[in-house]
Scaffold this active site. Structure first.
Site, PDB file in Angstrom:
ATOM      1  N   SER A   1       0.852  -1.191   0.000  1.00 12.20           N
ATOM      2  CA  SER A   1       0.000   0.000   0.000  1.00 12.20           C
ATOM      3  C   SER A   1       0.883   1.235   0.000  1.00 12.20           C
ATOM      4  CB  SER A   1      -0.871   0.007   1.261  1.00 12.20           C
ATOM      5  OG  SER A   1      -1.493   1.267   1.416  1.00 12.20           O
TER       6      SER A   1
ATOM      7  N   TYR B   1      -1.034  -0.652  10.389  1.00 13.74           N
ATOM      8  CA  TYR B   1      -1.294  -1.140   9.033  1.00 13.74           C
ATOM      9  C   TYR B   1      -0.151  -0.704   8.104  1.00 13.74           C
ATOM     10  CZ  TYR B   1      -3.578  -1.233   4.428  1.00 13.74           C
ATOM     11  OH  TYR B   1      -3.882  -1.437   3.103  1.00 13.74           O
TER      12      TYR B   1
END
Ligand code: NAP
Length: 259
Positions: free
Chosen positions: A147, A160
């Site tokens: 990501s 995350y």
């Protein structure tokens, strides 16, 4: 001389984790359209059926194998069941991920374990299982879906983002170590997507608009935007590419000024 389609995946079998989510479905479908048979995985078999149906509509074989990647035993069983079903698995896409949307000061140890165990531990040990299998069939290709939050900071993304940064380094290390086994390892980094994991953040009526403004293409990632990058990286067209991260974000990562 016959021109070969180097993006053709006929004869290949791919396992896609998190295949019931927005991006996992996109990846599964793109791989199936390129000719691969697909094993779709996630914790909930019911949720995987829609993806499996779409794979079947492409004329490809599918198998649904449920597994919780945060559980080491289930990771092992997923790898064994995948190989038992199709004899060979040539492509692994580590796409499943968990997030808990909290500010950094509010994370609990339970949140920490869930995010790290699913995103890093599960993906690492699944890749290890498949490396052993791919070695026995002469090679393969592994993708980690990372990501942009592995490289930039945003509210609610502390742990995350850390897992995605870890996966980028794991990509480079595994690519380095496993090149001699003819296993290529790359990652794909989506920017913000209109559907999927970020949807809870969009309920405030501001975040989606702000992220869209920060994206030069003036839209968030959507259905059909990600699969092509994965097909390219696992195909013969990318046979000399390993240890790399391919960003798919409509320019989000290059935008520093909002015009
Ligand atoms: N959406 C975005 O804006 C965005 C941006 C950048 C990167 N990404 C990355 O893209 C990937 C897919 O994201 P998405 O938006 O499609 O997410 P999503 O819609 O939330 O889907 C997540 C998928 O992972 C599975 N999963 C979650 N925990 C699991 C576990 N413990 N074991 C096995 N499977 C598990 C879920 O299925 P079950 O719940 O049934 O297990 C689901 O199929 C992720 O790696 C994410 O980090 C997303």
């Amino acid at each position: 001389m016959t021109e070969q389609n180097t993006f053709n995946l006929e004869g290949k079998v791919a396992l896609v984790t998190g295949a019931s989510g927005a991006i996992g479905r996109d990846i599964s479908l793109a791989l199936a359209k390129a000719g691969a048979d697909i094993i779709v995985s996630g914790r909930n078999s019911e949720r995987l059926k829609k993806t499996a149906e779409l794979v079947a509509e492409c004329g490809r074989k599918f198998s649904i194998i449920a597994a919780d990647l945060s559980d080491r035993q289930e990771v092992q069983k997923l790898a064994q069941a995948s190989v038992a079903t199709f004899d060979h698995v040539d492509i692994l896409v580590n796409n499943a991920a968990a997030n808990v949307f909290k500010k950094a000061e509010r994370f609990t140890e339970t949140d920490f374990d869930l995010i790290i165990n699913t995103n890093v531990k599960g993906a690492f040990f699944l890749s290890q299982c498949f490396a052993q299998h791919m070695l026995s069939i002469g090679g393969g290709s592994i993708i980690f879906i990372t990501s942009q939050l592995g490289q930039t900071a945003m509210n609610f993304a502390c742990l995350y983002g850390a897992t995605k940064a870890a996966l980028m380094q794991i990509t480079r290390s595994l690519a380095f170590e496993w090149a001699k086994y003819n296993i290529r390892v790359n990652s794909v980094s989506p920017g913000p997507w209109a559907t999927g994991m970020l949807e809870p953040l969009f309920r405030d009526g501001k975040t989606e608009e702000a992220l869209t403004r920060l994206t030069p293409s003036r839209r968030l990632g959507a259905e059909g935007d990600l699969g092509g990058a994965v097909v390219f990286l696992v195909s013969e067209a990318a046979r000399h590419i390993t240890g790399q991260d391919l960003i798919v974000d409509g320019g989000f990562s290059i935008c520093k000024i909002i015009p």
